[in-house]
Motif scaffolding. Structure first.
Motif, short mmCIF file in Angstrom:
data_model
loop_
_atom_site.label_atom_id
_atom_site.label_comp_id
_atom_site.label_asym_id
_atom_site.label_seq_id
_atom_site.Cartn_x
_atom_site.Cartn_y
_atom_site.Cartn_z
N ALA A 1 -6.83 4.65 18.32
CA ALA A 1 -7.64 4.58 17.10
C ALA A 1 -9.03 5.13 17.33
O ALA A 1 -9.59 5.86 16.49
CB ALA A 1 -7.70 3.14 16.60
N ALA B 1 -7.46 5.88 11.53
CA ALA B 1 -6.39 5.02 12.04
C ALA B 1 -5.60 4.47 10.85
O ALA B 1 -6.20 3.99 9.88
CB ALA B 1 -6.95 3.87 12.86
N THR C 1 -10.27 2.82 8.99
CA THR C 1 -8.93 2.28 9.19
C THR C 1 -8.26 1.99 7.85
O THR C 1 -8.84 1.33 6.99
CB THR C 1 -8.97 0.99 10.04
OG1 THR C 1 -9.37 1.33 11.37
CG2 THR C 1 -7.61 0.31 10.09
N VAL D 1 -11.59 -3.54 6.99
CA VAL D 1 -10.92 -2.24 6.95
C VAL D 1 -11.38 -1.48 5.72
O VAL D 1 -11.86 -2.05 4.74
CB VAL D 1 -9.39 -2.41 6.95
CG1 VAL D 1 -8.93 -3.18 8.18
CG2 VAL D 1 -8.90 -3.11 5.68
#
Length: 835
Positions: free
Chosen positions: A565, A571, A611, A629
């Motif tokens: 990541a 990611a 992410t 996230v």
């Protein structure tokens, strides 16, 4: 077709024989009147057919929660037409679907197989499904009638529920699909207010058939009919499976002895023959091609293709004229993308632009979980994983890291496998190819297998390991098994059934694991043998050979994922539930993601703030990492085209079109209704009509995401609203820079009570009314800067409540609001209703 004349030609024994399964999946043929076998098959995401095996593949569509998340009745209708096409290809006349029970509790284990927490949305999506399938000349059996909203003790539990809650919530979707013309209905296992549903005269006869005018047939859930007179007099028409069970000779004797009227049997036969006529299985005896095993003979076609014509009355024209072939693969991909629901998108991370490298993380990234467990399972001839879909994207480097594997069971090997059917001397009676090391024949064996001689089934395959070390193998099933690896017997013992649900033997059987040291590149032969036979013409074979590569352990896997990541532009973590979490046969014990997935997501997000979490689940999960996230995309159980649809949405070729059909809590404990565990054999629906967002609003609680929520890749303004009687018109404008799709939702609030509250505060099931309820919706498309107008008519039932005297219209000024979710209402107007 004069059905009454046909009934007069049949003697009592023959009529009774027609009302019980000839086997696991069909009713018997009656060549003397031109009746072919009537074949039924499980759905709802595909058509499995009579063979529960990968040797007979099927298109696998997204889960019912995904279908409901599209809020697109025309799209759902198209999926119904595809399912009818698949059914005709497999010689199936009746699809055992859709499931129109409600999401009463997020712990419901079969949540993914139902549409929504809202009875109106459930009814509209269910009606479109029914209409689409039946337009293709194939019958449907909406299920499970009624109050089968959880799995624990489902065979015996008694649901205590008020008449008001039944009418306004749980019966409402069934009433809607009856109005849509459903040709069948499936009676549930459970009891309602003390009476088993297959015996429930008040609901099956008085409400369903008499009050609603349902002219189709009522079939029992499999083995749900457990009595003779009570089920016959209670409104059941067909008891499945057969030929054994509480009817047959017992029902014939009950008629001859005067305990059941022959008029009752005639009415049951009338409904079966009416169904047969509708699906094209009843033809003039002089031209009927019925045999003991014959059905209509659709062309042998690949999954997702096929034609069959139809006539105005819904019967099938075997010539195939008049119907357009539907591309099942393309439709499965379209439905998946339309269902994907974007819950969070900070700083507009999605759609991805200018991305050269992606770290794709998670076990479900490489082995997508495309469907829930249980009778909804089908076997597609291809599955596109997220890893497959993203790697097919040009100009993007995709590196996969497992991160952690939450599965408690080992997955079957996906490699060419031979299934050998053996007699007592080990002689091969037949051999069938399989795509995986999973054996399933439930009800019927392959037609070339002599069930009387069958003594065992053996799976054989070759496997070449990609890594040296201790490989784990497993056998999952019930009974005696012998497993060999490289010619050496590594397991030879009995595996006992656990728990009290007999369906667990094939839904979630116990698993035994074995470790074998293998060398990279050195092929080995694998086999597993299991005693098997056919008893009374019925077969039950269900076992799996599982496998897992050597693992360095979760700590090392998570560390590897974090490194991947940190080195990537973006990611993408695919987090999933497992077969042990969402399946028929048991309820959930927690809303937490299984295993160490929460920890994995938090650490990946710390390593890379860009992410995206892809939630691969059929129902709500807790998301403790939500604020850490950048984006959360819910893909439900996305069907066989999961990976291609995911790539389409992540990179903006398609917009995430989904909106939540059910409310998602922050924590399990916040959910106002959770109870799915019987106490003294009963579950009391004490909350009455207050389930889903109705309960959240009444409790004054705020969920993670409200019913109806979902983001797109553009923005919208809600401009004007106008009301004429019950017709509501709204203008919305796409205020963004790209074309988009919006789901305009309409909520109706009742007039305020004299105390100033429309929700009421009294205790008990029938205290008060919901603050608002969904009363309409529409899907609109618009280009940048374009304004579109949508008009809906609020159904009369939206203004009514159930009383001791029946349905009553509530007079006064009702408020209709239009918006993007139940909590994001943009425009309001008044609809006045006179007394």
């Amino acid at each position: 077709m004069d059905i009454e004349e046909l009934i007069r030609k049949l003697d009592l024994s023959t009529k009774v024989r027609l009302l019980t399964g000839a086997d696991m999946w069909s009713l018997p043929a009656l060549p003397e009147i031109g009746l072919e076998r009537l074949v039924m098959s499980d759905g709802p995401i595909g058509v499995r057919g009579e063979q529960w095996t990968s040797a007979d593949p099927s298109i696998a569509l997204p889960s019912p929660t995904a279908l409901a998340a599209t809020w697109d009745v025309e799209l759902v209708r198209r999926t119904g037409r595809l399912l009818a096409q698949e059914a005709r290809r497999k010689g199936v006349h009746v699809l055992l679907a859709p499931t129109v029970n409600l999401h009463r509790s997020p712990l419901g284990g079969r949540h993914f197989e139902c549409f929504s927490e809202d009875p109106y949305l459930t009814g509209e999506i269910g009606a479109a499904y029914v209409e689409g399938v039946q337009e293709g000349g194939v019958g449907t059996t909406p299920k499970h009638f009624v109050a089968n909203d959880f799995e624990t003790d489902r065979f015996t539990v008694n649901v205590k529920v008020s008449e008001k809650a039944l009418r306004e919530a749980y019966l409402a979707p069934f009433e809607r699909v009856v109005r849509a013309g459903a040709w069948g209905m499936m009676a549930a296992y459970n009891a309602v207010n003390g009476t088993t549903m297959t015996e429930h005269r008040a609901l099956q006869r008085d409400v369903l058939k008499d009050e609603w005018g349902f002219d189709g047939f009522v079939v029992s859930d499999w083995t749900a009919a457990r009595s003779t007179e009570a089920t016959a007099e209670g409104g059941l028409d067909v008891a499945m499976p057969g030929p054994f069970g509480p009817w047959g000779e017992k029902l014939e004797a009950a008629v001859r002895e005067g305990r059941v009227s022959e008029e009752v049997v005639d009415e049951q036969v009338r409904r079966v023959l009416r169904l047969a006529h509708r699906v094209g299985a009843l033809k003039p005896a002089s031209t009927g091609s019925s045999t003991a095993s014959g059905t209509a003979s659709p062309a042998a076609l690949s999954p997702g293709a096929g034609t069959a014509g139809g006539t105005a009355d819904g019967t099938v024209d075997a010539s195939g004229a008049g119907r357009t072939v539907i591309d099942g693969t393309a439709l499965a991909r379209e439905v998946a993308a339309r269902s994907f629901t974007l819950l969070r998108n900070e700083d507009g991370l999605l759609p991805l632009a200018g991305v050269r490298s992606v770290a794709l993380i998670g076990s479900a990234a490489a082995e997508a979980r495309i469907m829930g467990g249980g009778s909804a399972q089908v076997f597609p001839d291809r599955i596109v994983s997220p890893l497959d879909g993203l790697r097919a994207r040009p100009g993007v480097e995709v590196r996969h890291a497992l991160g952690t594997d939450p599965r408690l069971r080992l997955a079957p090997l996906t490699c060419p496998t031979r299934a050998l059917f053996l007699d007592a001397d080990g002689e091969v009676l037949a051999e069938h190819p399989l795509a995986t090391t999973e054996a399933r024949w439930v009800g019927s064996l392959p037609p070339d297998v002599d069930g009387g001689r069958l003594a065992a089934v053996e799976l054989r395959t070759g496997y070449t390991p990609g890594v040296t070390g201790p490989h784990e193998f497993s056998v999952a099933g019930v009974g005696a098994f012998a497993v060999t690896v490289g010619g050496e017997t590594v397991f030879d013992a009995e595996i006992a059934l656990e728990g009290g649900d007999p369906a667990a033997a094939f839904l979630s059987p116990p698993e035994h694991r074995i470790t074998a040291h293998l060398t990279e590149g050195v092929p080995v032969e694998l086999s597993v043998r299991h005693p098997a036979g056919a008893f009374g013409g019925m077969a039950f074979v269900a076992f799996t050979l599982g496998h897992a590569d050597p693992s360095p352990g979760d700590d090392a896997l998570i560390a590897e994922a974090v490194r991947a990541a940190a080195d990537a532009d973006v990611a993408v973590v695919v987090a999933s539930t497992t077969l042990e979490v969402e399946s028929e046969g048991f309820d959930r014990t927690s809303l937490a993601l299984p295993g160490r997935q929460d920890e994995l997501i938090a650490k990946v997000a710390e390593a890379n703030p860009r992410t995206v979490v892809v939630v691969n689940a059929g129902s709500p999960v807790e998301m403790p990492w939500l604020e850490e996230v950048s984006a959360v995309l819910l893909t439900w159980f996305p069907g066989q085209e999961a990976g291609d649809a995911l790539a389409d949405v992540l990179f903006g070729d398609a917009e995430p079109g989904g909106r939540l059909p059910t409310t998602w809590p922050v924590r399990e404990a916040d959910a106002p209704v959770l109870d799915v565990t019987p106490v003294d054999g009963e579950v009391a629906y004490d909350e009455g009509v207050f389930i889903g967002y109705r309960a959240w609003e009444r409790a004054g609680r705020t969920p993670a995401f409200w019913f109806g929520h979902g983001l797109g890749y553009t923005t919208w303004s809600y401009d004007t609203i106008a009301v004429t009687e019950r017709t509501v018109t709204v203008a919305v404008t796409n205020t963004g820079t790209r074309p988009g799709r919006e789901i305009v939702q309409f909520y109706l609030s009742p007039p305020e009570s004299p105390t100033g509250s429309s929700t009421g505060s009294s205790a008990g099931q029938d205290g008060g009314r919901p603050a608002r309820a969904l009363a309409g919706f529409d899907v609109v498309d618009a280009g940048p800067g374009q304004t579109v107008i949508t008009t809906i008519t609020v159904p009369e039932r939206a203004f009514q409540v159930w009383t001791d005297a029946g349905w009553a219209t509530v007079p006064g000024d009702h408020t209709v609001e239009a918006g993007r979710s139940v909590a994001d209402r943009r425009l309001a107007a008044v609809v006045s209703v006179r007394a």
